[in-house]
Design a protein around this motif. Structure first.
Motif, PDB file in Angstrom:
ATOM      1  N   LEU A 151       1.172  -1.109   0.091  1.00 11.55           N
ATOM      2  CA  LEU A 151       0.009   0.018  -0.141  1.00 11.55           C
ATOM      3  C   LEU A 151       0.643   1.322   0.024  1.00 11.55           C
ATOM      4  CD1 LEU A 151      -2.900  -0.644   2.728  1.00 11.55           C
ATOM      5  CD2 LEU A 151      -3.004  -0.717  -0.273  1.00 11.55           C
ATOM      6  N   ASP A 152       2.004   1.305   1.082  1.00 12.78           N
ATOM      7  CA  ASP A 152       2.724   2.447   1.101  1.00 12.78           C
ATOM      8  C   ASP A 152       4.188   2.614   0.756  1.00 12.78           C
ATOM      9  OD1 ASP A 152       0.397   4.232   2.383  1.00 12.78           O
ATOM     10  OD2 ASP A 152       0.777   2.235   4.430  1.00 12.78           O
ATOM     11  N   LYS A 153       3.617   1.171  -0.155  1.00 13.19           N
ATOM     12  CA  LYS A 153       6.112   1.664  -0.465  1.00 13.19           C
ATOM     13  C   LYS A 153       6.754   0.930   1.088  1.00 13.19           C
ATOM     14  CE  LYS A 153       4.275   0.465  -4.592  1.00 13.19           C
ATOM     15  NZ  LYS A 153       4.011  -0.683  -4.482  1.00 13.19           N
ATOM     16  N   MET A 154       6.612   0.830   2.470  1.00 16.58           N
ATOM     17  CA  MET A 154       6.769   1.251   3.359  1.00 16.58           C
ATOM     18  C   MET A 154       7.884  -0.202   3.322  1.00 16.58           C
ATOM     19  SD  MET A 154       6.707   3.971   3.417  1.00 16.58           S
ATOM     20  CE  MET A 154       7.704   5.127   5.607  1.00 16.58           C
ATOM     21  N   SER A 166       3.401  -8.087  -4.055  1.00 12.61           N
ATOM     22  CA  SER A 166       2.069  -7.727  -5.647  1.00 12.61           C
ATOM     23  C   SER A 166       0.673  -7.446  -4.860  1.00 12.61           C
ATOM     24  CB  SER A 166       2.403  -8.400  -6.176  1.00 12.61           C
ATOM     25  OG  SER A 166       1.899  -9.816  -6.037  1.00 12.61           O
ATOM     26  N   GLY A 167       0.372  -6.437  -6.499  1.00 16.98           N
ATOM     27  CA  GLY A 167      -1.074  -5.631  -5.349  1.00 16.98           C
ATOM     28  C   GLY A 167      -1.399  -5.466  -6.376  1.00 16.98           C
ATOM     29  N   PRO A 168      -3.285  -4.527  -6.398  1.00 19.46           N
ATOM     30  CA  PRO A 168      -3.497  -3.942  -7.774  1.00 19.46           C
ATOM     31  C   PRO A 168      -2.470  -3.033  -8.333  1.00 19.46           C
ATOM     32  CG  PRO A 168      -4.775  -3.843  -5.729  1.00 19.46           C
ATOM     33  CD  PRO A 168      -3.838  -4.912  -5.196  1.00 19.46           C
ATOM     34  N   TYR A 199      10.201   1.046   9.471  1.00 21.16           N
ATOM     35  CA  TYR A 199       9.801   0.934   7.989  1.00 21.16           C
ATOM     36  C   TYR A 199      11.014   0.979   6.871  1.00 21.16           C
ATOM     37  CZ  TYR A 199       5.578  -1.564   9.868  1.00 21.16           C
ATOM     38  OH  TYR A 199       4.614  -2.695  10.650  1.00 21.16           O
ATOM     39  N   VAL A 200      11.050   0.964   6.340  1.00 20.14           N
ATOM     40  CA  VAL A 200      12.344   1.866   5.224  1.00 20.14           C
ATOM     41  C   VAL A 200      11.520   2.321   3.981  1.00 20.14           C
ATOM     42  CG1 VAL A 200      13.990   1.703   4.452  1.00 20.14           C
ATOM     43  CG2 VAL A 200      13.679   0.855   6.335  1.00 20.14           C
ATOM     44  N   GLU A 202      10.986   4.470   0.134  1.00 17.29           N
ATOM     45  CA  GLU A 202      11.991   3.380  -1.288  1.00 17.29           C
ATOM     46  C   GLU A 202      13.396   4.676  -1.398  1.00 17.29           C
ATOM     47  OE1 GLU A 202       8.865   2.523  -4.802  1.00 17.29           O
ATOM     48  OE2 GLU A 202       8.387   4.362  -3.805  1.00 17.29           O
ATOM     49  N   ASP A 203      13.235   5.730  -0.641  1.00  9.93           N
ATOM     50  CA  ASP A 203      14.704   7.109  -0.767  1.00  9.93           C
ATOM     51  C   ASP A 203      15.043   6.557   0.467  1.00  9.93           C
ATOM     52  OD1 ASP A 203      13.291   7.908   1.284  1.00  9.93           O
ATOM     53  OD2 ASP A 203      12.686  10.007   0.378  1.00  9.93           O
ATOM     54  N   GLY A 204      14.674   5.373   1.249  1.00  9.82           N
ATOM     55  CA  GLY A 204      15.999   4.799   2.531  1.00  9.82           C
ATOM     56  C   GLY A 204      15.372   5.964   3.808  1.00  9.82           C
ATOM     57  N   GLY A 205      14.436   6.296   3.518  1.00  3.09           N
ATOM     58  CA  GLY A 205      14.109   7.205   5.338  1.00  3.09           C
ATOM     59  C   GLY A 205      13.356   5.759   6.273  1.00  3.09           C
ATOM     60  N   GLU A 206      13.911   6.329   7.179  1.00  2.00           N
ATOM     61  CA  GLU A 206      13.622   5.389   8.366  1.00  2.00           C
ATOM     62  C   GLU A 206      12.428   5.972   9.338  1.00  2.00           C
ATOM     63  OE1 GLU A 206      17.126   3.903  10.788  1.00  2.00           O
ATOM     64  OE2 GLU A 206      17.102   2.447   8.595  1.00  2.00           O
TER      65      GLU A 206
END
Length: 225
Positions: A151-154, A166-168, A199-200, A202-206
């Motif tokens: 959902l959130d790419k986290m 994977s999902g919609p 939770y990380v 996509e740009d590496g933030g935690e």
């Protein structure tokens, strides 16, 4: 089929053509799941290579040799709509693979394909339902992280390195999955699924994940750590 030969467990629940739950747990450490057992079915799915048999061993501790000896395939005439509960056990690879590409040479299972208005009763139907619930409880925390990834790419720090989600593809599909998931899971357990995890992005933030109650609802928010 002997219990010692089992290397994969498959559990599915369907209503008509819609799948409410699909869980695969392998002795080799592969874990895969889609759905929460309710409708509309959650489409986000995940697979992890955990590296050990912990999930498999815990689930199989509830399966007796007597269950494996049954091999039931119950089908009845469908009048109003169909319900299908399936637990299948596979083992003894014929091609050396013990994962998704395995060609199992032995299998057994319990399948109940019934009309929605059925009066059919069987003690092992209760077992199948109970095993599905147990498999969901075993994998709920992991599947929550799959949902956050889908959902959130986290990506949760608790997910194995080899994890796929994977999902919609559409925003509308993701919104439907978001709504379906949070309607079908117990709200009380959700904060515990995120506790102590990082939770990380996509740009590496935690980030940490915090929940807050709004009336009967529950919202969550990622905050930088």
């Amino acid at each position: 089929m002997d219990k010692s030969e089992v290397e994969q467990v498959l559990i599915t629940v369907k209503s008509g053509t819609e799948e409410a739950l699909n869980i695969k747990i392998y002795k080799s450490g592969i874990l895969a799941r889609r759905g929460c057992g309710g409708l509309p079915g959650v489409k986000i799915s995940g697979m992890s290579f955990t590296g050990d048999s912990t999930y498999f061993d815990r689930l199989m501790s509830s399966v007796s040799q007597q269950v494996l000896d049954e091999n039931i395939n119950h089908e009845e005439k469908i009048v109003t709509g169909s319900l299908e509960y399936l637990v299948a056990f596979y083992g003894v690879s014929g091609n050396g693979d013990v994962g998704e590409r395995a060609e199992w040479t032995k299998s057994t299972g319990l399948r109940f394909f019934m009309d929605e208005g059925t009066s059919f009763r069987h003690n092992l139907l209760g077992f199948v339902d109970g095993l599905a619930i147990e498999a969901m409880k075993l994998t709920d925390s992991w599947y929550f992280d799959i949902m956050m990834l889908g959902l959130d790419k986290m990506r949760s720090s608790s997910l194995p390195e080899q994890t796929l989600a994977s999902g919609p593809k559409s925003e509308e599909g993701l919104k439907q999955d978001f709504q379906s998931y949070f309607e079908q899971v117990s709200k009380k357990g959700l904060p515990g699924f995120a506790q102590g995890k990082v939770y990380v992005s996509e740009d590496g933030g935690e980030y940490g994940l915090a929940f807050s109650s709004e009336g009967e609802g529950l919202t969550y928010k990622f905050t930088a750590v």
